[in-house]
Every structure is written in C-alpha cells, then in structure tokens.
Design a protein around this motif. Sequence first.
Motif, PDB file in Angstrom:
ATOM      1  N   PHE A   1       0.817  -1.230   0.000  1.00 17.94           N
ATOM      2  CA  PHE A   1       0.000   0.000   0.000  1.00 17.94           C
ATOM      3  C   PHE A   1       0.845   1.273   0.000  1.00 17.94           C
ATOM      4  N   GLU A   2       1.917   1.258  -0.778  1.00 20.75           N
ATOM      5  CA  GLU A   2       2.827   2.406  -0.827  1.00 20.75           C
ATOM      6  C   GLU A   2       2.389   3.464  -1.843  1.00 20.75           C
TER       7      GLU A   2
ATOM      8  N   THR B   1     -12.164   3.164   4.284  1.00 14.95           N
ATOM      9  CA  THR B   1     -10.946   2.446   4.661  1.00 14.95           C
ATOM     10  C   THR B   1      -9.853   3.490   4.829  1.00 14.95           C
ATOM     11  N   GLN B   2      -8.935   3.244   5.750  1.00 12.56           N
ATOM     12  CA  GLN B   2      -7.914   4.245   6.093  1.00 12.56           C
ATOM     13  C   GLN B   2      -6.535   3.749   5.695  1.00 12.56           C
TER      14      GLN B   2
ATOM     15  N   SER C   1       4.350  -2.727   8.984  1.00  7.07           N
ATOM     16  CA  SER C   1       5.192  -3.922   9.049  1.00  7.07           C
ATOM     17  C   SER C   1       6.164  -3.942   7.883  1.00  7.07           C
ATOM     18  N   ASP C   2       5.815  -3.241   6.784  1.00  3.12           N
ATOM     19  CA  ASP C   2       6.669  -3.198   5.601  1.00  3.12           C
ATOM     20  C   ASP C   2       6.461  -1.854   4.905  1.00  3.12           C
ATOM     21  N   GLY C   3       7.523  -1.156   4.616  1.00  3.02           N
ATOM     22  CA  GLY C   3       7.401   0.124   3.922  1.00  3.02           C
ATOM     23  C   GLY C   3       6.966   1.240   4.847  1.00  3.02           C
ATOM     24  N   ALA C   4       6.335   2.265   4.249  1.00  2.07           N
ATOM     25  CA  ALA C   4       5.980   3.469   4.997  1.00  2.07           C
ATOM     26  C   ALA C   4       4.484   3.618   5.246  1.00  2.07           C
ATOM     27  N   GLN C   5       3.655   2.759   4.634  1.00  2.00           N
ATOM     28  CA  GLN C   5       2.203   2.902   4.779  1.00  2.00           C
ATOM     29  C   GLN C   5       1.554   1.541   5.025  1.00  2.00           C
ATOM     30  N   TRP C   6       0.403   1.565   5.698  1.00  2.00           N
ATOM     31  CA  TRP C   6      -0.377   0.351   5.945  1.00  2.00           C
ATOM     32  C   TRP C   6      -1.848   0.716   5.967  1.00  2.00           C
ATOM     33  N   ILE C   7      -2.711  -0.289   5.918  1.00  2.00           N
ATOM     34  CA  ILE C   7      -4.157  -0.073   5.880  1.00  2.00           C
ATOM     35  C   ILE C   7      -4.780  -0.366   7.234  1.00  2.00           C
TER      36      ILE C   7
ATOM     37  N   ILE D   1      -7.547  -2.251  12.952  1.00  2.00           N
ATOM     38  CA  ILE D   1      -7.194  -3.567  12.424  1.00  2.00           C
ATOM     39  C   ILE D   1      -6.228  -3.342  11.262  1.00  2.00           C
ATOM     40  N   GLY D   2      -4.956  -3.676  11.477  1.00  2.00           N
ATOM     41  CA  GLY D   2      -3.924  -3.384  10.495  1.00  2.00           C
ATOM     42  C   GLY D   2      -3.772  -4.466   9.435  1.00  2.00           C
ATOM     43  N   LEU D   3      -3.489  -4.031   8.193  1.00  2.00           N
ATOM     44  CA  LEU D   3      -3.199  -4.932   7.077  1.00  2.00           C
ATOM     45  C   LEU D   3      -1.993  -4.375   6.329  1.00  2.00           C
ATOM     46  N   ASP D   4      -1.005  -5.236   6.045  1.00  2.00           N
ATOM     47  CA  ASP D   4       0.191  -4.798   5.334  1.00  2.00           C
ATOM     48  C   ASP D   4       0.893  -6.004   4.723  1.00  2.00           C
TER      49      ASP D   4
END
Length: 196
Positions: free
Chosen positions: A12-13, A42-43, A53-59, A156-159
């Motif tokens: 999600f970068e 969705t945020q 967890s990876d990169g600079a952005q997450w959902i 609730i994080g997704l990455d």
Amino acid sequence: MHAANLLTNGSFETPVIGYPYAFYSSGSTAITGWTAVGPGETQNTRTEFLPASDGAQWIDLTGYSGYDKGLRSDAVVTEVGATYRLSFDLGDYQPFGSSTVSVRVNDGAPTLFVNPYQSGIMDWERKSLSWVADATSARITFLGVANGALSNDLGIGLDNVVFEKLPPPAVPEPGTCALMVAGLGLIGAAARRRVR
C-alpha cells in the motif's frame, strides 16, 4: 527464492499520502491495485503515526471505526489446478487490543484470521493460506470483522500482502522410483522369509 507477488501494491505504498492518514470511501480505486469495500471508509496510515510492518504505509480496515469494511484486490490471472499462497501481516494497535480479519478468494467461503494482541505499539503477525485455483483469475477481499474479545473496531492493520504461485511438487526421477520399488520388494521378501 520466492515467486513473484501477483498482486500490485501489496504494501500500500501508492499513492503516497500526506501525514498521517487518508480515507477512501467504498468503491474508491485510489489505492493502486485495490478497491475499497464495505460501509463507510478504509484508512491508509503513514508510519509517522504508527509503524507499518513493511514500507511506509499500511491499511486500517476499520477506517474511522467499525467493521465489515476493507479492500478487494484487482483480479490476477491464475492457472486452474495450481496452488497459490496468500500471506499478509495482521496488526493490532495497542490501546484497542486484538484483531480479526475475514479473507475471501473470489466468492469462496471466508477464512477468519486472528491476531491476539501480544506487545508493542503495533503488534504485527504473519498469516497465510493456500488456495488451489478453481478459476482463471482471483480477487482477494480483506474485511475487518467483529469476533468478540478477539476484535476491535478502531485499529485492524493490514500490510505486506503477497499472493504467489507455488511450484508443483517434485516428481521423482525414474531411477529413484526403480530403487524404491526394488527396496519395497526386498522388504516384502524378507518379511515372507520371517513368516516361514
């Protein structure tokens, strides 16, 4: 060596958002490779607010707050009968506790994944499932869902979502098969001698 990720923008970068987060209404395709689904928004969150967890952005699948919202991937080409692995990181934001996500491939039955909060400001845990393709394409849907004490409606994080084709199982060489048959024959002969 890992197979290529069939999904676009699994961390999600893109697009790069401003500090600290951006909201996408249901039906939005602004997140490259994905469509926002469910009621509300969705945020997409930057690491300056909470670590990815990876990169600079997450959902954050809860948006402002709530359940049954999330993302659906663009369709990817699959080979009927081949096995694919879906892996992703599921995150809990410390003040809100555990998280549960529903994952669906195409219109198949949903599979629930739980990350019971352990430690840290963001607690990320790797999850995965295997899918034997029954269609020539696949779309993956993630929804943050209610699940009693193992859920929260605020974070609730997704990455780091990866969908990859697994190599077929190795077929033994003819010489290996011949040796195995000969070995089984010897074992059988020895067993017959013992019986006599």
